[in-house]
Write an enzyme that holds these catalytic residues in place. Structure first.
Site, PDB file in Angstrom:
ATOM      1  CE  LYS A  58      -0.465  -0.227   5.037  1.00 29.06           C
ATOM      2  NZ  LYS A  58      -1.348  -0.704   6.124  1.00 29.06           N
TER       3      LYS A  58
ATOM      4  NE  ARG B 157      -7.069   0.958  11.651  1.00 32.62           N
ATOM      5  CZ  ARG B 157      -5.842   0.781  11.201  1.00 32.62           C
ATOM      6  NH1 ARG B 157      -4.930   1.730  11.385  1.00 32.62           N
ATOM      7  NH2 ARG B 157      -5.484  -0.318  10.562  1.00 32.62           N
TER       8      ARG B 157
ATOM      9  CE1 TYR C 287      14.152  31.598   5.440  1.00 35.79           C
ATOM     10  CE2 TYR C 287      14.147  29.250   4.965  1.00 35.79           C
ATOM     11  CZ  TYR C 287      14.075  30.556   4.530  1.00 35.79           C
ATOM     12  OH  TYR C 287      13.921  30.825   3.205  1.00 35.79           O
TER      13      TYR C 287
ATOM     14  CG  MET D 298      10.610  23.936  -0.030  1.00 38.39           C
ATOM     15  SD  MET D 298       9.774  25.063  -1.142  1.00 38.39           S
ATOM     16  CE  MET D 298       8.427  25.638  -0.139  1.00 38.39           C
TER      17      MET D 298
END
Ligand SMILES: *Cc1c(COP(=O)(O)O)cnc(C)c1O
Length: 365
Positions: free
Chosen positions: A35, A130, A256, A304
């Site tokens: 999956k 679930r 940053y 990024m």
């Protein structure tokens, strides 16, 4: 040359991990769970290594069609079953088995007016809460489906919530296993229960085991056991290069937010890898990285397209040096994905699934 970030998929490691699962649960048929595009590895990159499996398990009909296009003729099971009545036509055309986990899916199958021979996996909710039928509803649902001539076989299916650890001080599979066994004991049919953690920790046999993460070289119960403990090999190396070096004095900051301040002179390498490549932005200073096969650490905030690493102690580090974010360096040093995930507050599953489409994938024998 294009940006140097690549994900290398190791064929031999995929095959090794599958063989390891097989030898652990010799009497079970092993379904390879592919999956999420093979846990981020991409189905076409794992297919050759996994085609000795007894079947494949996934969620998405488009991925199932891809397996058929690659030439797979054996069993495929849809773990969440059908999402609409129309999906039943694909199940017939592509010969897909599917889970049935709720009343709506039962209704869709019962109302299907076309010739069909479905192999279904009836899912029990034995405590994970679930998907699946509660034990009290399970037998009556089985009886209903059993009468339907379009249903060729019904496999009893269940999923563990705690196979990777303890629950209330007890091994995490027993309460669910007891509920399951008690409910299906008088019903004919095969069984499919174990996931990776149940296979490795309990050597839990069932007719069809569903092996996922272990095939991709990540330990289902890290840090209790590492891939070394389980004899697994990393199947994906996320690799890039240094594209700049910064020589810093003390009391300088990096990146940053200026979240890291040097306390002494440092040599910093800037890596062509950022969160747009799938590396987690939340990974903190200290997350392990390999530069030229030498272990070091991430510094400051991930941006990024770039991240910074400490190369003060790596004298040969320069622009173009190899950086391994997880996996195996060309010198053979291994950085398990589980260590990077753990430092980042997550699991190997998430890191491998997160690699983005701008990363080039390469296959290695
Ligand atoms: C994902 C999944 C698995 C495989 O789990 P791993 O922990 O990766 O082995 C097995 N069964 C079901 C129903 C799943 O959704």
């Amino acid at each position: 040359m294009s940006r140097p970030i690549t994900a290398i998929i190791h064929h031999e490691a995929l095959a090794h991990n599958l063989a390891m699962v097989r030898s652990t649960v010799e009497n079970s048929q092993v379904f390879a769970v592919v999956k999420a595009n093979a846990y981020g590895h991409r189905i076409e990159n794992v297919y050759n290594a996994f085609k000795t499996a007894d079947g494949f398990a996934l969620l998405d009909i488009a991925e199932a069609k891809k397996l058929r296009a690659l030439g797979w003729e054996g069993p495929i099971i849809l773990l969440e079953g059908i999402f609409s009545p129309q999906d039943l036509f694909d199940c017939t055309q592509y010969n897909l088995s599917f889970a049935i986990h709720n009343e709506t899916q039962v209704k869709w199958v019962q109302q299907h007016q076309y010739p069909a021979q479905f192999d279904v996996f009836l899912k029990m909710n034995s405590g994970m809460n679930r998907l699946g039928f509660k034990p009290s509803e399970y037998v009556s649902t089985w009886n209903q489906l059993h009468l339907n001539p379009a249903i060729k076989s019904i496999t009893h299916m269940m999923h563990f919530s705690d196979a990777d650890g303890e629950r209330l001080g007890k091994p995490g599979i027993h309460y669910q296993l007891e509920t399951f066994e008690e409910t299906v004991k008088d019903l004919p049919g095969k069984r499919s229960i174990s996931n990776s953690a149940a296979i490795l920790r309990y050597k839990l046999h069932s007719d069809y085991v569903r092996s996922g993460i272990v095939l991709y070289g990540s330990s289902p119960d890290y840090p209790t056991h590492t891939i070394h403990d389980w004899n697994l090999k990393p199947t994906m190396t996320l690799k890039s290069e240094l594209i700049a070096i910064q020589d810093l004095q003390d009391h300088e900051t990096i990146g940053y937010g200026s979240t890291f301040t040097t306390e002494a002179p440092m040599k910093i390498g800037i890596v062509a890898c950022g969160y747009a490549d799938g590396y987690q932005r939340v990974s903190p200073t200290g997350t392990p990285v390999l530069v030229n096969g030498v272990r070091t650490r991430l510094i400051g905030r991930v941006s990024m397209d770039m991240l910074a690493v400490d190369v003060t102690h790596i004298s040969d580090a320069q622009v173009g040096s190899e950086v391994v974010l997880w996996g195996k360096s060309s010198s053979g040093t291994i950085l398990p994905i589980d260590e990077v995930a753990s430092a980042s507050g997550t699991v190997g599953y998430e890191l491998m699934c997160a690699v983005t489409s701008r990363v080039t994938f390469l296959n290695q024998p």
